[in-house]
Design a protein around this motif. Sequence first.
Motif, mmCIF file in Angstrom:
data_model
loop_
_atom_site.group_PDB
_atom_site.id
_atom_site.type_symbol
_atom_site.label_atom_id
_atom_site.label_comp_id
_atom_site.label_asym_id
_atom_site.label_seq_id
_atom_site.Cartn_x
_atom_site.Cartn_y
_atom_site.Cartn_z
ATOM 1 N N VAL A 12 -36.182 43.298 5.224
ATOM 2 C CA VAL A 12 -36.164 44.724 4.901
ATOM 3 C C VAL A 12 -34.941 44.991 4.034
ATOM 4 O O VAL A 12 -33.815 44.687 4.436
ATOM 5 N N PRO A 13 -35.116 45.550 2.808
ATOM 6 C CA PRO A 13 -33.954 45.840 1.958
ATOM 7 C C PRO A 13 -33.036 46.862 2.607
ATOM 8 O O PRO A 13 -33.489 47.780 3.287
ATOM 9 N N THR A 14 -31.715 46.704 2.404
ATOM 10 C CA THR A 14 -30.742 47.652 2.922
ATOM 11 C C THR A 14 -30.156 48.467 1.781
ATOM 12 O O THR A 14 -30.333 48.140 0.605
ATOM 13 N N ALA A 15 -29.429 49.518 2.157
ATOM 14 C CA ALA A 15 -28.816 50.382 1.151
ATOM 15 C C ALA A 15 -27.744 49.653 0.358
ATOM 16 O O ALA A 15 -27.379 50.063 -0.741
ATOM 17 N N GLN A 16 -27.196 48.569 0.948
ATOM 18 C CA GLN A 16 -26.149 47.811 0.271
ATOM 19 C C GLN A 16 -26.713 46.761 -0.686
ATOM 20 O O GLN A 16 -25.974 45.955 -1.237
ATOM 21 N N GLY A 17 -28.026 46.725 -0.879
ATOM 22 C CA GLY A 17 -28.636 45.766 -1.780
ATOM 23 C C GLY A 17 -28.879 44.412 -1.156
ATOM 24 O O GLY A 17 -29.230 43.453 -1.852
ATOM 25 N N LEU A 18 -28.692 44.306 0.161
ATOM 26 C CA LEU A 18 -28.955 43.059 0.861
ATOM 27 C C LEU A 18 -30.305 43.143 1.549
ATOM 28 O O LEU A 18 -31.102 44.033 1.280
ATOM 29 N N VAL A 19 -30.546 42.226 2.439
ATOM 30 C CA VAL A 19 -31.791 42.197 3.201
ATOM 31 C C VAL A 19 -31.444 41.984 4.663
ATOM 32 O O VAL A 19 -30.621 41.123 4.989
ATOM 33 N N ARG A 20 -32.022 42.813 5.543
ATOM 34 C CA ARG A 20 -31.893 42.533 6.966
ATOM 35 C C ARG A 20 -33.274 42.145 7.487
ATOM 36 O O ARG A 20 -34.282 42.425 6.846
ATOM 37 N N PHE A 21 -33.310 41.507 8.637
ATOM 38 C CA PHE A 21 -34.575 41.047 9.193
ATOM 39 C C PHE A 21 -34.920 41.851 10.437
ATOM 40 O O PHE A 21 -34.109 42.001 11.341
ATOM 41 N N ASN A 76 -19.894 43.646 8.106
ATOM 42 C CA ASN A 76 -20.168 42.363 7.468
ATOM 43 C C ASN A 76 -20.125 41.230 8.490
ATOM 44 O O ASN A 76 -20.982 40.340 8.494
ATOM 45 N N GLU A 77 -19.134 41.266 9.375
ATOM 46 C CA GLU A 77 -19.034 40.244 10.420
ATOM 47 C C GLU A 77 -20.256 40.278 11.338
ATOM 48 O O GLU A 77 -20.805 39.226 11.700
ATOM 49 N N ARG A 78 -20.678 41.475 11.731
ATOM 50 C CA ARG A 78 -21.844 41.592 12.609
ATOM 51 C C ARG A 78 -23.086 41.033 11.937
ATOM 52 O O ARG A 78 -23.870 40.304 12.551
ATOM 53 N N GLU A 79 -23.264 41.401 10.667
ATOM 54 C CA GLU A 79 -24.446 40.921 9.943
ATOM 55 C C GLU A 79 -24.447 39.410 9.821
ATOM 56 O O GLU A 79 -25.490 38.770 9.983
ATOM 57 N N ARG A 85 -29.407 32.177 1.878
ATOM 58 C CA ARG A 85 -29.010 32.891 0.651
ATOM 59 C C ARG A 85 -28.317 34.204 0.988
ATOM 60 O O ARG A 85 -27.289 34.548 0.392
ATOM 61 N N GLN A 86 -28.873 34.936 1.961
ATOM 62 C CA GLN A 86 -28.265 36.208 2.352
ATOM 63 C C GLN A 86 -26.895 35.982 3.000
ATOM 64 O O GLN A 86 -25.959 36.768 2.787
ATOM 65 N N LEU A 87 -26.758 34.916 3.779
ATOM 66 C CA LEU A 87 -25.459 34.599 4.366
ATOM 67 C C LEU A 87 -24.420 34.328 3.291
ATOM 68 O O LEU A 87 -23.251 34.737 3.416
ATOM 69 N N SER A 88 -24.822 33.631 2.247
ATOM 70 C CA SER A 88 -23.913 33.351 1.145
ATOM 71 C C SER A 88 -23.466 34.640 0.465
ATOM 72 O O SER A 88 -22.279 34.815 0.144
ATOM 73 N N ILE A 89 -24.405 35.576 0.264
ATOM 74 C CA ILE A 89 -24.067 36.873 -0.344
ATOM 75 C C ILE A 89 -23.090 37.638 0.542
ATOM 76 O O ILE A 89 -22.110 38.218 0.062
ATOM 77 N N ARG A 115 -19.320 38.774 -0.287
ATOM 78 C CA ARG A 115 -18.969 40.195 -0.215
ATOM 79 C C ARG A 115 -17.742 40.412 0.669
ATOM 80 O O ARG A 115 -16.910 41.272 0.381
ATOM 81 N N ARG A 116 -17.613 39.608 1.730
ATOM 82 C CA ARG A 116 -16.456 39.789 2.623
ATOM 83 C C ARG A 116 -15.154 39.592 1.867
ATOM 84 O O ARG A 116 -14.168 40.308 2.095
ATOM 85 N N TRP A 117 -15.108 38.628 0.960
ATOM 86 C CA TRP A 117 -13.885 38.384 0.196
ATOM 87 C C TRP A 117 -13.613 39.486 -0.820
ATOM 88 O O TRP A 117 -12.488 39.641 -1.293
ATOM 89 N N GLU A 118 -14.642 40.256 -1.164
ATOM 90 C CA GLU A 118 -14.480 41.314 -2.163
ATOM 91 C C GLU A 118 -14.013 42.633 -1.547
ATOM 92 O O GLU A 118 -13.634 43.547 -2.273
ATOM 93 N N ILE A 119 -14.081 42.743 -0.227
ATOM 94 C CA ILE A 119 -13.671 43.992 0.420
ATOM 95 C C ILE A 119 -12.154 44.097 0.357
ATOM 96 O O ILE A 119 -11.433 43.277 0.932
ATOM 97 N N ALA A 120 -11.672 45.109 -0.362
ATOM 98 C CA ALA A 120 -10.224 45.282 -0.545
ATOM 99 C C ALA A 120 -9.652 45.997 0.671
ATOM 100 O O ALA A 120 -9.679 47.223 0.763
ATOM 101 N N MET A 121 -9.143 45.217 1.621
ATOM 102 C CA MET A 121 -8.639 45.791 2.861
ATOM 103 C C MET A 121 -7.142 45.533 2.956
ATOM 104 O O MET A 121 -6.711 44.382 3.075
ATOM 105 N N PRO A 122 -6.290 46.559 2.886
ATOM 106 C CA PRO A 122 -4.842 46.339 2.932
ATOM 107 C C PRO A 122 -4.410 45.769 4.274
ATOM 108 O O PRO A 122 -4.989 46.096 5.305
#
Length: 423
Positions: free
Chosen positions: A126-135, A358-361, A386-390, A394-401
């Motif tokens: 099922v497509p998600t709002a974040q452009g990924l897929v959940r099952f 992201n961790e939960r997914e 493939r979704q796990l790789s995405i 994405r986790r590395w792209e989250i700019a978290m101070p």
Amino acid sequence: QGNVVGFGGRALDETQQPKYLNSPQTPIFDKGALLYGLDQAAPAIRREGRAVLVEGYFDVLAAHQEGFRNVVAPMGTALTAAQVRLLKRMTRRIYLALDADQAGVLAVRRGLEAIREAMDERLVPVPTAQGLVRFERELDGEVRIVVLPAGRDPDEVILADRKEWEAHLAQARPVLDFVLEQIAQGADLETARGKREAVQQALPLLSEVHDPVEQAHYVQRLAHLLRVDERAISAELRRPTPGPRSGARLPAEVDEGTGALAGRPMDREEVVEGYFLALLYRFPDLWEALPAGVDALLSREEHRVLLGMLPAGPSISAGAELRRYLEDLLNRFRPELSPELARRALQDCLQRLEALANERERREYAEVLAQAQEEGNRELAQEVSRQLSILSQRRWEIAMPPPRRLFPDARRYLGDEEAQGES
């Protein structure tokens, strides 16, 4: 196998009771685990790829006499999960052709419950709002309703005109179409309350339609049947409804008498989500800065409910327990910030919420991947990988101070795990 295990009788006089009379229950005659005519119907069910369920013995006899040999019936009882399990060995397509009176409609609904209990589930993307897929899990089968003319039983239709019976089979309705029509027919459409009650009955069914196009179709269909704006139904579908019917549960550790949170530790997801909600309730103007789909980042149903009640806040109908829970959150998390710093804190919350989601997914995908590999489903395993790789990228792209760069109020709640254990 065609062996006799018991006897079943049907009253010839419509006023005679009981209508059906069976042999007494024995270890080999369990009427809830047998289907009348199944030994004769099994080859045709396998050959045609579908089974047609009717109500009574005479319906089965008439169908078989006229050459419709994939027809079976329960033993004078409501359809059971055990009977559905017999059928699913032969087919995943079940047509319910029960009587057109009110009792038949009730039997259809009970039959659907038995089918849901007995049929297997499958994972669907099922497509998600974040452009990924959940099952999500959905029923691994097809259920259709054969709608008969009012006042006519299957045997009457079959014996009167074979082609009419064939036409009814060809026009069998998807189960959700039938149930939505039944909900609308039983609703008081002259009052707003009647329409709302009908929508509330339909929401659990609509929420189980995971394909967005199909779901939009059924939302439009229900809106037409109830004569309401489809946007109102869509809004209800997106937002959990507060109160006992919403399915929202307070954490098990919360004292339902007092709602007290202060005496127990909270995990890091609770802390971040609690501080996030406290910010929004103390600074209502922040509501406008929220991105779309932020509710999907929250791990707890009660938090999604509280978010859905913004910007107005909880009403009397929200339920005393939920209101006490919010009050305790606001007592525990006390953002002492200027409006400008509150906006910065909101962005810090959103970054951490996305990281936690992201961790939960990734954990959920890892479970699905393990299941797919165990079942030998290579196609599903490749898609999940493939979704796990995405997600990992994405986790590395989250700019978290880091915590040391947070100002004191936010660091107290959004810092390292040791600090997050404080209240």
